[in-house]
Design an enzyme around this catalytic site. Sequence first.
Site, PDB file in Angstrom:
ATOM      1  N   GLY A 179      -0.771   0.885   9.943  1.00 33.28           N
ATOM      2  CA  GLY A 179       0.075   0.653  11.174  1.00 33.28           C
ATOM      3  C   GLY A 179      -0.778  -0.017  12.289  1.00 33.28           C
ATOM      4  O   GLY A 179      -0.418   0.062  13.510  1.00 33.28           O
ATOM      5  N   ASP A 235      -6.455  -7.363   4.272  1.00 31.86           N
ATOM      6  CA  ASP A 235      -5.913  -5.849   4.243  1.00 31.86           C
ATOM      7  C   ASP A 235      -5.972  -5.408   5.846  1.00 31.86           C
ATOM      8  O   ASP A 235      -7.040  -5.083   6.294  1.00 31.86           O
ATOM      9  CB  ASP A 235      -6.677  -4.949   3.428  1.00 31.86           C
ATOM     10  CG  ASP A 235      -6.228  -3.405   3.299  1.00 31.86           C
ATOM     11  OD1 ASP A 235      -4.984  -3.280   3.890  1.00 31.86           O
ATOM     12  OD2 ASP A 235      -6.739  -2.674   2.624  1.00 31.86           O
ATOM     13  N   GLY A 236      -4.724  -5.183   6.286  1.00 30.00           N
ATOM     14  CA  GLY A 236      -4.457  -4.623   7.625  1.00 30.00           C
ATOM     15  C   GLY A 236      -3.766  -5.283   8.582  1.00 30.00           C
ATOM     16  O   GLY A 236      -4.152  -6.462   8.846  1.00 30.00           O
ATOM     17  N   GLY A 237      -2.582  -4.874   9.076  1.00 30.15           N
ATOM     18  CA  GLY A 237      -1.756  -5.442  10.021  1.00 30.15           C
ATOM     19  C   GLY A 237      -1.067  -6.770   9.583  1.00 30.15           C
ATOM     20  O   GLY A 237      -0.751  -7.638  10.249  1.00 30.15           O
ATOM     21  N   MET A 241     -12.318   3.733   0.154  1.00 31.99           N
ATOM     22  CA  MET A 241     -12.888   3.843   1.542  1.00 31.99           C
ATOM     23  C   MET A 241     -13.632   5.499   1.320  1.00 31.99           C
ATOM     24  O   MET A 241     -13.138   6.245   2.189  1.00 31.99           O
ATOM     25  CB  MET A 241     -11.930   4.037   2.342  1.00 31.99           C
ATOM     26  CG  MET A 241     -11.221   2.521   2.786  1.00 31.99           C
ATOM     27  SD  MET A 241      -9.557   2.223   3.634  1.00 31.99           S
ATOM     28  CE  MET A 241      -8.651   2.746   2.168  1.00 31.99           C
ATOM     29  N   GLY A 291       0.937  -2.425   4.113  1.00 36.84           N
ATOM     30  CA  GLY A 291       1.674  -1.059   4.217  1.00 36.84           C
ATOM     31  C   GLY A 291       2.905  -0.657   5.061  1.00 36.84           C
ATOM     32  O   GLY A 291       3.862  -0.658   4.398  1.00 36.84           O
ATOM     33  N   SER A 292       2.645  -0.487   6.258  1.00 36.30           N
ATOM     34  CA  SER A 292       3.678  -0.299   6.987  1.00 36.30           C
ATOM     35  C   SER A 292       4.940  -1.428   7.119  1.00 36.30           C
ATOM     36  O   SER A 292       6.112  -1.245   7.327  1.00 36.30           O
ATOM     37  CB  SER A 292       3.288   0.144   8.563  1.00 36.30           C
ATOM     38  OG  SER A 292       2.485  -1.045   8.992  1.00 36.30           O
ATOM     39  N   SER A 308       0.953  -1.188  -0.042  1.00 36.34           N
ATOM     40  CA  SER A 308       0.128  -0.015  -0.086  1.00 36.34           C
ATOM     41  C   SER A 308       0.726   1.176   0.146  1.00 36.34           C
ATOM     42  O   SER A 308       1.687   1.228   1.042  1.00 36.34           O
ATOM     43  CB  SER A 308      -0.874  -0.075   1.372  1.00 36.34           C
ATOM     44  OG  SER A 308      -1.319   1.300   1.497  1.00 36.34           O
ATOM     45  N   ASP A 349      -5.050   3.145  -1.433  1.00 31.75           N
ATOM     46  CA  ASP A 349      -5.850   3.629  -0.313  1.00 31.75           C
ATOM     47  C   ASP A 349      -6.406   4.907  -0.572  1.00 31.75           C
ATOM     48  O   ASP A 349      -5.806   6.074  -0.019  1.00 31.75           O
ATOM     49  CB  ASP A 349      -5.222   3.375   1.069  1.00 31.75           C
ATOM     50  CG  ASP A 349      -5.090   2.017   1.272  1.00 31.75           C
ATOM     51  OD1 ASP A 349      -6.048   0.995   1.326  1.00 31.75           O
ATOM     52  OD2 ASP A 349      -4.050   1.698   1.781  1.00 31.75           O
ATOM     53  N   GLY A 370      -8.957   3.046   7.736  1.00 24.61           N
ATOM     54  CA  GLY A 370      -8.843   4.562   7.925  1.00 24.61           C
ATOM     55  C   GLY A 370      -7.473   5.021   8.319  1.00 24.61           C
ATOM     56  O   GLY A 370      -6.973   5.826   7.911  1.00 24.61           O
ATOM     57  N   PHE A 371      -6.542   4.014   8.695  1.00 25.67           N
ATOM     58  CA  PHE A 371      -4.969   4.322   8.996  1.00 25.67           C
ATOM     59  C   PHE A 371      -4.439   2.879   8.617  1.00 25.67           C
ATOM     60  O   PHE A 371      -4.662   1.971   9.030  1.00 25.67           O
ATOM     61  CB  PHE A 371      -4.788   4.653  10.460  1.00 25.67           C
ATOM     62  CG  PHE A 371      -5.715   5.842  10.780  1.00 25.67           C
ATOM     63  CD1 PHE A 371      -4.954   7.194  10.310  1.00 25.67           C
ATOM     64  CD2 PHE A 371      -6.928   5.729  11.124  1.00 25.67           C
ATOM     65  CE1 PHE A 371      -5.982   8.260  10.763  1.00 25.67           C
ATOM     66  CE2 PHE A 371      -7.698   7.019  11.511  1.00 25.67           C
ATOM     67  CZ  PHE A 371      -7.263   8.293  11.191  1.00 25.67           C
ATOM     68  N   MET A 418     -11.489  -6.815   5.382  1.00 25.61           N
ATOM     69  CA  MET A 418     -10.581  -6.192   6.189  1.00 25.61           C
ATOM     70  C   MET A 418      -9.925  -6.858   7.477  1.00 25.61           C
ATOM     71  O   MET A 418     -10.828  -7.138   8.241  1.00 25.61           O
ATOM     72  CB  MET A 418     -11.401  -4.668   6.591  1.00 25.61           C
ATOM     73  CG  MET A 418     -11.666  -3.874   5.424  1.00 25.61           C
ATOM     74  SD  MET A 418     -10.197  -3.158   4.387  1.00 25.61           S
ATOM     75  CE  MET A 418      -9.115  -2.166   5.663  1.00 25.61           C
ATOM     76  N   HIS A 474      -8.663   0.956  -3.583  1.00 20.32           N
ATOM     77  CA  HIS A 474      -9.463   0.581  -2.865  1.00 20.32           C
ATOM     78  C   HIS A 474     -10.103   1.714  -2.058  1.00 20.32           C
ATOM     79  O   HIS A 474      -9.493   2.779  -1.444  1.00 20.32           O
ATOM     80  CB  HIS A 474      -8.552   0.012  -1.276  1.00 20.32           C
ATOM     81  CG  HIS A 474      -9.265  -0.240  -0.056  1.00 20.32           C
ATOM     82  ND1 HIS A 474      -8.633  -0.625   1.056  1.00 20.32           N
ATOM     83  CD2 HIS A 474     -10.630  -0.450   0.078  1.00 20.32           C
ATOM     84  CE1 HIS A 474      -9.504  -0.800   1.919  1.00 20.32           C
ATOM     85  NE2 HIS A 474     -11.000  -0.797   1.512  1.00 20.32           N
ATOM     86  N   HIS A 500      -1.206  -1.222  -4.194  1.00 20.73           N
ATOM     87  CA  HIS A 500      -2.665  -0.793  -3.546  1.00 20.73           C
ATOM     88  C   HIS A 500      -2.508   0.597  -3.442  1.00 20.73           C
ATOM     89  O   HIS A 500      -1.731   0.893  -2.746  1.00 20.73           O
ATOM     90  CB  HIS A 500      -2.566  -1.709  -2.399  1.00 20.73           C
ATOM     91  CG  HIS A 500      -4.049  -1.669  -1.563  1.00 20.73           C
ATOM     92  ND1 HIS A 500      -4.866  -2.378  -1.706  1.00 20.73           N
ATOM     93  CD2 HIS A 500      -4.181  -1.092  -0.317  1.00 20.73           C
ATOM     94  CE1 HIS A 500      -6.037  -2.399  -0.980  1.00 20.73           C
ATOM     95  NE2 HIS A 500      -5.717  -1.339   0.005  1.00 20.73           N
TER      96      HIS A 500
HETATM   97  C1  DX5 Z   1      -6.433   0.799   6.080  1.00 21.27           C
HETATM   98  C2  DX5 Z   1      -5.921   0.409   4.613  1.00 21.27           C
HETATM   99  C3  DX5 Z   1      -4.863  -0.223   4.393  1.00 21.27           C
HETATM  100  C4  DX5 Z   1      -3.458  -0.006   5.009  1.00 21.27           C
HETATM  101  C5  DX5 Z   1      -2.752  -1.141   5.426  1.00 21.27           C
HETATM  102  O1  DX5 Z   1      -7.561   1.578   6.028  1.00 21.27           O
HETATM  103  O2  DX5 Z   1      -6.933   0.100   3.898  1.00 21.27           O
HETATM  104  O3  DX5 Z   1      -4.417  -0.573   3.316  1.00 21.27           O
HETATM  105  O4  DX5 Z   1      -2.871   0.996   4.442  1.00 21.27           O
HETATM  106  O5  DX5 Z   1      -1.530  -0.712   6.338  1.00 21.27           O
HETATM  107  P1  DX5 Z   1      -0.893  -1.611   7.343  1.00 21.27           P
HETATM  108  O6  DX5 Z   1      -0.513  -3.019   6.345  1.00 21.27           O
HETATM  109  O7  DX5 Z   1      -0.025  -0.968   7.913  1.00 21.27           O
HETATM  110  O8  DX5 Z   1      -1.955  -2.047   8.266  1.00 21.27           O
HETATM  111 ZN    ZN Z   2      -6.460  -0.873   1.759  1.00 24.71          ZN
END
Ligand code: DX5
Ligand code: ZN
Length: 231
Positions: free
Chosen positions: A157, A184-186, A80, A206-207, A17, A44, A154-155, A149, A78, A42
Amino acid sequence: MAGVSDDLLTTYQLAPSILSADFARLGEQVSTVMDAGVKVIHVDVMDGHFVPNITIGPVVAAAISEQVHGAGGVLDVHLMIENPERYIDAFAAAGADWINVHVEACVHLNMTLSQIRAAGCKAGVTLNPATPLSHVQEVLGDIDYALMMTVNPGFSGQDFIPGVVPKIERARHLLPDHVGLQIDGGIGPETIETALDTGANLFVAGSAVYGAEDPAAAAGQLMAAMRARGN
Ligand code: DX5
Ligand code: ZN
């Protein structure tokens, strides 16, 4: 691109991401992971309404789409955002290959998914962690992938929510074989094995990629874990 795009939907793919990338040198950050073998980028998109954060729009997708396509990859967008139907054509024109929308944001889900396909893109449906899988049941014929998800959107990390795992497993059984399953996420080195165990094949990170000191090495490590499971 159509053939390539289809294969990418149903094989193991890491989707870094760009939300966690350094936007001051976005092109370089995209090259770094694509040179390491990434094929799905990806994007966001957040509007400050559906989710609290505001991120990027079609202009940024357009800025990297040629580069991504030139390297044999796809742009996975994606959305949102509220009223996603208003922006689908703009993202398609910007070079999006895959577009996914949240069921929680769609009043006319069937129509919105049809609009994505009519724009020439692969259509995805996305569920928040607490949204029941049954929401996917009536659109199985309208989707090319589904996104479960594993954080509240929203964020970047945030921590992977393990309580979503049974829903992902049930999703794999519900979805036809040609429909990809994304999470997606974590997702990172500590959670990738759990993530792979769910039956998902598309993993957003992402992170774990762009927050690492060496994003290419971080992406390579996650892709090695996928390769160890097959395709
Ligand atoms: C969250 C996003 C994710 C996010 C993933 O709202 O949809 O795509 O960027 O970030 P990490 O991998 O750090 O959880
Ligand atoms: Zn995403």
